[in-house]
Write a protein that holds these residues in place. Structure first.
Motif, PDB file in Angstrom:
ATOM      1  N   GLU A 337       0.751  -1.399  -0.108  1.00  0.00           N
ATOM      2  CA  GLU A 337      -0.091  -0.061   0.020  1.00  0.00           C
ATOM      3  C   GLU A 337       1.127   1.496  -0.049  1.00  0.00           C
ATOM      4  OE1 GLU A 337      -3.981   0.160   2.258  1.00  0.00           O
ATOM      5  OE2 GLU A 337      -3.001  -1.584   3.071  1.00  0.00           O
ATOM      6  N   ILE A 338       1.981   1.021   0.775  1.00  0.00           N
ATOM      7  CA  ILE A 338       2.903   2.458   0.827  1.00  0.00           C
ATOM      8  C   ILE A 338       4.221   1.859   0.723  1.00  0.00           C
ATOM      9  CG2 ILE A 338       1.304   3.762   2.215  1.00  0.00           C
ATOM     10  CD1 ILE A 338       2.931   3.190   4.629  1.00  0.00           C
ATOM     11  N   HIS A 339       5.311   2.756   0.173  1.00  0.00           N
ATOM     12  CA  HIS A 339       6.777   2.360   0.034  1.00  0.00           C
ATOM     13  C   HIS A 339       7.503   3.560   0.458  1.00  0.00           C
ATOM     14  CE1 HIS A 339       5.098  -0.448  -3.190  1.00  0.00           C
ATOM     15  NE2 HIS A 339       6.314  -1.273  -2.718  1.00  0.00           N
ATOM     16  N   LEU A 340       8.594   3.497   0.991  1.00  0.00           N
ATOM     17  CA  LEU A 340       9.442   4.490   1.310  1.00  0.00           C
ATOM     18  C   LEU A 340      10.672   5.063   0.312  1.00  0.00           C
ATOM     19  CD1 LEU A 340       9.649   3.279   5.141  1.00  0.00           C
ATOM     20  CD2 LEU A 340       7.913   5.203   4.244  1.00  0.00           C
ATOM     21  N   ALA A 341      10.802   6.444   0.391  1.00  0.00           N
ATOM     22  CA  ALA A 341      12.073   6.713  -0.150  1.00  0.00           C
ATOM     23  C   ALA A 341      12.781   7.492   0.997  1.00  0.00           C
ATOM     24  CB  ALA A 341      11.726   7.773  -1.118  1.00  0.00           C
ATOM     25  N   LEU A 342      14.280   7.424   0.725  1.00  0.00           N
ATOM     26  CA  LEU A 342      15.100   7.962   1.955  1.00  0.00           C
ATOM     27  C   LEU A 342      15.813   9.158   1.122  1.00  0.00           C
ATOM     28  CD1 LEU A 342      16.616   4.828   3.560  1.00  0.00           C
ATOM     29  CD2 LEU A 342      14.436   6.160   4.281  1.00  0.00           C
ATOM     30  N   ASN A 343      15.746  10.332   1.535  1.00  0.00           N
ATOM     31  CA  ASN A 343      16.597  11.470   1.248  1.00  0.00           C
ATOM     32  C   ASN A 343      17.629  11.595   1.983  1.00  0.00           C
ATOM     33  OD1 ASN A 343      17.488  13.761   0.170  1.00  0.00           O
ATOM     34  ND2 ASN A 343      15.710  15.104   0.455  1.00  0.00           N
ATOM     35  N   CYS A 344      18.889  11.236   1.577  1.00  0.00           N
ATOM     36  CA  CYS A 344      19.970  11.149   2.109  1.00  0.00           C
ATOM     37  C   CYS A 344      20.840  12.451   2.414  1.00  0.00           C
ATOM     38  CB  CYS A 344      20.926  10.186   1.884  1.00  0.00           C
ATOM     39  SG  CYS A 344      20.017   8.360   1.759  1.00  0.00           S
ATOM     40  N   ASP A 345      20.723  13.270   1.238  1.00  0.00           N
ATOM     41  CA  ASP A 345      21.486  14.305   1.222  1.00  0.00           C
ATOM     42  C   ASP A 345      23.021  14.536   1.551  1.00  0.00           C
ATOM     43  OD1 ASP A 345      21.394  17.128   0.451  1.00  0.00           O
ATOM     44  OD2 ASP A 345      20.732  17.713   2.630  1.00  0.00           O
ATOM     45  N   ALA A 346      23.612  13.227   0.825  1.00  0.00           N
ATOM     46  CA  ALA A 346      25.005  12.721   1.355  1.00  0.00           C
ATOM     47  C   ALA A 346      25.814  14.157   1.166  1.00  0.00           C
ATOM     48  CB  ALA A 346      25.430  11.563   0.500  1.00  0.00           C
ATOM     49  N   HIS A 347      25.827  14.661   0.105  1.00  0.00           N
ATOM     50  CA  HIS A 347      26.692  16.024   0.110  1.00  0.00           C
ATOM     51  C   HIS A 347      27.056  16.800   1.385  1.00  0.00           C
ATOM     52  CE1 HIS A 347      23.047  17.865  -1.057  1.00  0.00           C
ATOM     53  NE2 HIS A 347      23.631  18.945  -0.895  1.00  0.00           N
ATOM     54  N   GLU A 348      26.091  16.865   2.029  1.00  0.00           N
ATOM     55  CA  GLU A 348      26.201  17.598   3.213  1.00  0.00           C
ATOM     56  C   GLU A 348      26.875  16.790   4.391  1.00  0.00           C
ATOM     57  OE1 GLU A 348      25.085  20.877   3.812  1.00  0.00           O
ATOM     58  OE2 GLU A 348      24.102  21.314   2.161  1.00  0.00           O
ATOM     59  N   LEU A 349      27.260  15.635   4.193  1.00  0.00           N
ATOM     60  CA  LEU A 349      27.559  14.833   5.227  1.00  0.00           C
ATOM     61  C   LEU A 349      28.972  14.378   5.009  1.00  0.00           C
ATOM     62  CD1 LEU A 349      24.773  12.069   5.444  1.00  0.00           C
ATOM     63  CD2 LEU A 349      24.964  14.038   6.672  1.00  0.00           C
ATOM     64  N   MET A 350      29.780  14.893   4.071  1.00  0.00           N
ATOM     65  CA  MET A 350      31.070  14.692   4.024  1.00  0.00           C
ATOM     66  C   MET A 350      32.062  15.595   4.631  1.00  0.00           C
ATOM     67  SD  MET A 350      33.576  13.160   2.396  1.00  0.00           S
ATOM     68  CE  MET A 350      32.655  12.226   1.202  1.00  0.00           C
ATOM     69  N   ASP A 351      32.977  14.832   5.332  1.00  0.00           N
ATOM     70  CA  ASP A 351      34.205  15.320   6.254  1.00  0.00           C
ATOM     71  C   ASP A 351      35.372  15.256   5.262  1.00  0.00           C
ATOM     72  OD1 ASP A 351      36.133  16.002   7.847  1.00  0.00           O
ATOM     73  OD2 ASP A 351      35.217  14.933   9.627  1.00  0.00           O
ATOM     74  N   PHE A 352      35.426  16.470   4.726  1.00  0.00           N
ATOM     75  CA  PHE A 352      36.623  16.380   3.776  1.00  0.00           C
ATOM     76  C   PHE A 352      38.073  16.079   4.238  1.00  0.00           C
ATOM     77  CE2 PHE A 352      33.276  18.509   1.442  1.00  0.00           C
ATOM     78  CZ  PHE A 352      33.249  17.970   0.116  1.00  0.00           C
ATOM     79  N   SER A 353      38.256  16.648   5.591  1.00  0.00           N
ATOM     80  CA  SER A 353      39.418  16.382   6.210  1.00  0.00           C
ATOM     81  C   SER A 353      39.907  14.862   6.407  1.00  0.00           C
ATOM     82  CB  SER A 353      39.486  16.902   7.611  1.00  0.00           C
ATOM     83  OG  SER A 353      38.478  16.345   8.524  1.00  0.00           O
ATOM     84  N   LYS A 354      38.622  13.955   6.505  1.00  0.00           N
ATOM     85  CA  LYS A 354      38.788  12.574   6.878  1.00  0.00           C
ATOM     86  C   LYS A 354      38.526  11.657   5.251  1.00  0.00           C
ATOM     87  CE  LYS A 354      38.089  12.594  11.781  1.00  0.00           C
ATOM     88  NZ  LYS A 354      37.823  14.270  11.735  1.00  0.00           N
ATOM     89  N   GLY A 355      37.714  12.370   4.704  1.00  0.00           N
ATOM     90  CA  GLY A 355      37.375  11.682   3.098  1.00  0.00           C
ATOM     91  C   GLY A 355      36.233  10.745   3.458  1.00  0.00           C
ATOM     92  N   LYS A 356      35.550  11.136   4.585  1.00  0.00           N
ATOM     93  CA  LYS A 356      34.602  10.076   4.707  1.00  0.00           C
ATOM     94  C   LYS A 356      33.122  10.642   5.159  1.00  0.00           C
ATOM     95  CE  LYS A 356      37.294   6.457   6.493  1.00  0.00           C
ATOM     96  NZ  LYS A 356      37.725   5.478   7.644  1.00  0.00           N
ATOM     97  N   TYR A 357      31.869   9.916   4.855  1.00  0.00           N
ATOM     98  CA  TYR A 357      30.864  10.808   5.270  1.00  0.00           C
ATOM     99  C   TYR A 357      30.476  10.416   6.843  1.00  0.00           C
ATOM    100  CZ  TYR A 357      29.722  10.557   0.244  1.00  0.00           C
ATOM    101  OH  TYR A 357      29.605  10.813  -0.919  1.00  0.00           O
ATOM    102  N   GLU A 358      30.141  11.349   7.491  1.00  0.00           N
ATOM    103  CA  GLU A 358      29.566  11.258   8.934  1.00  0.00           C
ATOM    104  C   GLU A 358      28.129  11.048   9.089  1.00  0.00           C
ATOM    105  OE1 GLU A 358      30.538  13.317  13.195  1.00  0.00           O
ATOM    106  OE2 GLU A 358      30.746  14.577  11.419  1.00  0.00           O
ATOM    107  N   VAL A 359      27.712   9.803   9.057  1.00  0.00           N
ATOM    108  CA  VAL A 359      26.562   9.256   8.843  1.00  0.00           C
ATOM    109  C   VAL A 359      25.651   9.593  10.270  1.00  0.00           C
ATOM    110  CG1 VAL A 359      26.937   7.754   6.895  1.00  0.00           C
ATOM    111  CG2 VAL A 359      27.021   7.022   9.296  1.00  0.00           C
ATOM    112  N   ALA A 360      26.540   9.594  11.327  1.00  0.00           N
ATOM    113  CA  ALA A 360      26.088   9.678  12.696  1.00  0.00           C
ATOM    114  C   ALA A 360      27.069  10.406  13.389  1.00  0.00           C
ATOM    115  CB  ALA A 360      25.620   8.493  13.491  1.00  0.00           C
ATOM    116  N   THR A 361      26.963  11.206  14.429  1.00  0.00           N
ATOM    117  CA  THR A 361      28.004  11.897  15.272  1.00  0.00           C
ATOM    118  C   THR A 361      29.015  10.776  15.659  1.00  0.00           C
ATOM    119  OG1 THR A 361      26.382  13.324  16.183  1.00  0.00           O
ATOM    120  CG2 THR A 361      28.304  13.223  17.352  1.00  0.00           C
TER     121      THR A 361
END
Length: 542
Positions: A337-361
Motif C-alpha cells: 500500500e505504501i513504500h518509502l524513499a530516503l533522502n540522504c542529502d549525502a553531500h552535506e555529510l562529507m568530512d573532507f578532512s577525513k574523506g568520509k561521510y559522517e552518517v551519525a555523530t
C-alpha cells in the motif's frame, strides 16, 4: 469668401483628426494585451524572512490592469553557513534588495510592450539578462582573485630545500609499496554560486506565465501543459504526492544525520485527500508510539523545516522500525500500500578532512562503506524503493557500484537542478528538480522534456514561498511525482490544497486520468510485478 473657405477647411481638419483618434482608440482596443510595467516589492515569507513579490501590469482594452503576481523560492545561503544569523539576514536582505531593483528598473524596461502570452520570448530575454549579470559578476570575482594571489616583489620567496626528515619519510613511504594502493579521494566540485538578485528571474517568469494563462482564460496548469505539448491536452493526471514522514538529518537533535527525509510513497491511483488522511494517521500513530514506549529509542521530536517531525535517533534502522510498527498497528501493508524513499542529502555529510561521510555523530563511512550500508538497509527494509542523493556527485564509481547491488529493488535519484545538461551517472533512474532563483518556466519545460518520465519535482527543504503556482506547474508539466514536504506550515498546505482543487476540477470536467493507467517510473519493472502480485494476493484473501 476666403474666410468661409478657411472655416470649412478647419472643420474638415478637426473632423479628420477626430476620426483618426477614434480609429486609433478602436485599434488599440482590439490590440492584444501588452506588458506595461512590472512592480517588485519586498514581502515577508511564512517564516518571517524577506522575500519578493512580482506584479505584472498590462494594457488591456486601453486600460492598465494588474493581471497577476508571483514569487519563487531561493537557495541563497547554504544550510551550513559560517555566518551568524545577523550576517545571514543582511546577506539575504541584500539579495532581495537587488532582485527588487532588477524588477523595477532593467527588467521593467526590457519587458515593456512584450506580449505576455509569448512565454518563450520573455524567458529568453530574462535568461540573457541573467547571463550578462552572471558573467559580469564572474569577471569581477576573477579579477579580485588574481589581485589577491599575485605576490609583491618584496614578498617573493625562493622555494626551500626539502628537509632531511621529509627525505627520510619519502624514502620510507617509497619502500612501503603494497598491493592495495590508496584510492584517490575525488575533491568536491565548487558549489554553484547563487547570484544576488537571481530570485527576480524565476519570479518574473512565473508571474508572466500566470498573466498569460489569465488573459487566455486558462488555468495555469493548462497553460503550462500547452507550452510543453504545443496544445492543451484533452486529459490530465495528478502527480503522485510524496509526503515527508520524518526527518533524522543533521539538524535533528539525535546523533543520526544520514536520513534528511523519510518520504512516504503512496500507491498510485489514490486521491490527494486520501494520501493526506493516511499520512496524518500514520504520523499520529508514530507519535503515540514514541510517547508511550521506549522501544523505538526516540527521545524527542521537533518540527523540521520540511514540515515533518524531526526525531532523535542514533541508527537509521530505528525510524524505519518505528514506521513499520505504526503501519502494523494501523493495518497498512508496508511494501504494497505504501513504500518509502530516503533522502540522504549525502553531500552535506562529507568530512573532507577525513574523506568520509559522517552518517551519525562520530560514525564515519568511506564511500565504499556507505554503499555497503545502503545495501544492508535496503535488504532489511524492502519497502525502501528509492534513495535520493545517496552519494556525492563526485563518487562516480560508488554510484555504479550501488546501482549494481540494489538497482533491481531500489531506484537511485539524482539532483539536476544546476547540472541539468550533465551526463547522468550509471544506475540513476530518476532526477530531482527544484524550481528556484533564476530557473524560468521555459527551463522547467525543457529539462522535464529531456528527462521525460523520470523527473521528481521537489522544493527546497526550507520552502519560503506560499504561492500555489508550484502545484499547477507540476500538473502542467505532466510529472509522475511531486514532493511538497510534510503536512504542516502554510507554505506547504497551500500547495496541497491547490493540488486537491485541481484534482476535483479535472474530475468534474471528466478529463482526470487515473494514475494507475500510467505506471510511475520510480519503480523498476521487477518491483512493479512484485507489488501487483502482492495486491492480487491480498484481494484473493479478502
Amino acid at each position: 469668401m476666403e474666410y468661409w473657405i478657411d472655416q470649412m477647411w478647419q472643420k474638415r481638419r478637426k473632423l479628420f483628426l477626430k476620426r483618426c483618434r477614434e480609429a486609433n482608440y478602436f485599434a488599440n482596443l482590439a490590440a492584444p494585451p501588452r506588458i506595461n510595467r512590472l512592480r517588485g516589492r519586498e514581502v515577508y515569507d511564512t517564516r518571517g524572512q524577506l522575500s519578493i513579490e512580482v506584479e505584472v501590469f498590462c494594457i488591456v482594452s486601453n486600460k492598465e490592469k494588474s493581471i497577476s503576481s508571483a514569487a519563487v523560492s531561493s537557495l541563497f545561503g547554504s544550510k551550513e553557513s559560517s555566518l551568524d544569523w545577523r550576517a545571514q539576514s543582511q546577506e539575504r536582505a541584500d539579495h532581495v534588495m537587488t532582485a527588487v531593483q532588477w524588477i523595477n528598473e532593467p527588467l521593467n524596461n526590457m519587458l515593456k510592450d512584450q506580449n505576455p502570452c509569448d512565454q518563450s520570448e520573455v524567458d529568453h530575454a530574462l535568461s540573457n539578462f541573467f547571463m550578462a549579470r552572471y558573467l559580469e559578476e564572474k569577471d569581477i570575482r576573477n579579477r579580485e582573485e588574481e589581485e589577491s594571489h599575485s605576490p609583491n616583489e618584496s614578498e617573493a620567496v625562493l622555494p626551500s630545500a626539502p628537509s632531511a626528515q621529509a627525505k627520510d619519510k619519502r624514502t620510507v613511504d617509497k619502500g612501503k609499496k603494497s598491493n592495495t594502493s590508496e584510492k584517490p579521494f575525488p575533491p568536491a566540485e565548487p558549489p554553484e554560486p547563487v547570484l544576488p538578485g537571481s530570485l527576480a528571474i524565476g519570479s518574473v517568469s512565473v508571474a508572466v506565465a500566470r498573466t498569460g494563462a489569465q488573459l487566455q482564460g486558462l488555468p495555469l496548469y493548462g497553460y503550462i501543459a500547452a507550452l510543453k505539448n504545443g496544445e492543451t491536452p484533452t486529459q490530465f493526471y495528478i502527480p503522485v504526492s510524496l509526503v515527508t514522514l520524518l526527518s533524522c538529518g543533521k539538524t535533528s537533535a539525535g546523533k543520526l544525520s544520514l536520513l534528511e527525509e523519510i518520504i512516504l510513497i503512496p500507491k498510485a491511483g489514490q486521491r490527494v485527500k486520501q494520501i493526506i488522511t493516511m499520512t496524518l494517521e500514520l504520523q499520529k500513530e508514530m507519535m503515540r508510539i514514541m510517547n508511550t514506549s521506549t522501544k523505538a529509542g526516540a527521545t524527542q521530536a521537533t518540527l523540521h523545516d520540511s514540515g515533518a517531525p524531526a526525531v532523535s535517533y542514533e541508527r537509521p534502522e530505528q525510524p524505519l522500525d518505528l514506521i513499520a510498527e505504526a503501519c502494523i498497528n494501523l493495518g497498512l501493508a508496508l511494501g504494497t500500500e505504501i513504500h518509502l524513499a530516503l533522502n540522504c542529502d549525502a553531500h552535506e555529510l562529507m568530512d573532507f578532512s577525513k574523506g568520509k561521510y559522517e552518517v551519525a555523530t562520530g560514525v564515519l563511512k568511506s564511500p565504499d562503506e556507505l554503499v555497503d550500508m545502503y545495501q544492508t538497509l535496503v535488504s532489511k527494509y524492502p519497502a525502501v524503493v528509492a534513495l535520493i542523493n545517496p552519494l556525492r556527485r563526485e563518487d562516480i564509481v560508488q554510484w555504479e557500484k550501488l546501482s549494481n547491488v540494489i538497482g533491481d529493488s531500489c531506484s537511485l535519484l539524482f539532483d539536476v537542478t544546476y547540472k541539468a545538461k550533465a551526463l547522468p551517472h550509471l544506475g540513476v533512474r530518476g532526477h530531482i528538480l527544484k524550481h528556484t532563483d533564476e530557473m524560468t518556466v521555459s527551463d522547467l519545460v525543457r529539462i522535464t522534456s529531456e528527462h521525460q518520465g523520470s523527473v521528481l519535482l521537489g522544493t527546497t527543504y526550507s520552502e519560503p514561498c506560499s504561492s500555489d503556482s508550484f502545484s499547477d506547474i507540476a500538473v502542467g508539466l505532466g510529472l509522475d511525482y511531486v514532493k511538497l514536504g510534510g503536512l504542516s506550515g502554510a507554505e506547504r498546505m497551500t500547495k496541497y490544497n491547490r493540488l486537491i482543487s485541481i484534482e476535483e476540477e479535472l474530475a468534474q470536467q471528466g478529463i482526470l486520468v487515473s494514475k494507475e493507467k500510467h505506471p510511475p517510473p520510480l519503480f523498476n519493472e521487477n518491483l512493479q510485478k512484485q507489488s501487483t502480485t502482492a495486491e492480487r494476493h491480498l484481494s484473493d484473501k479478502a
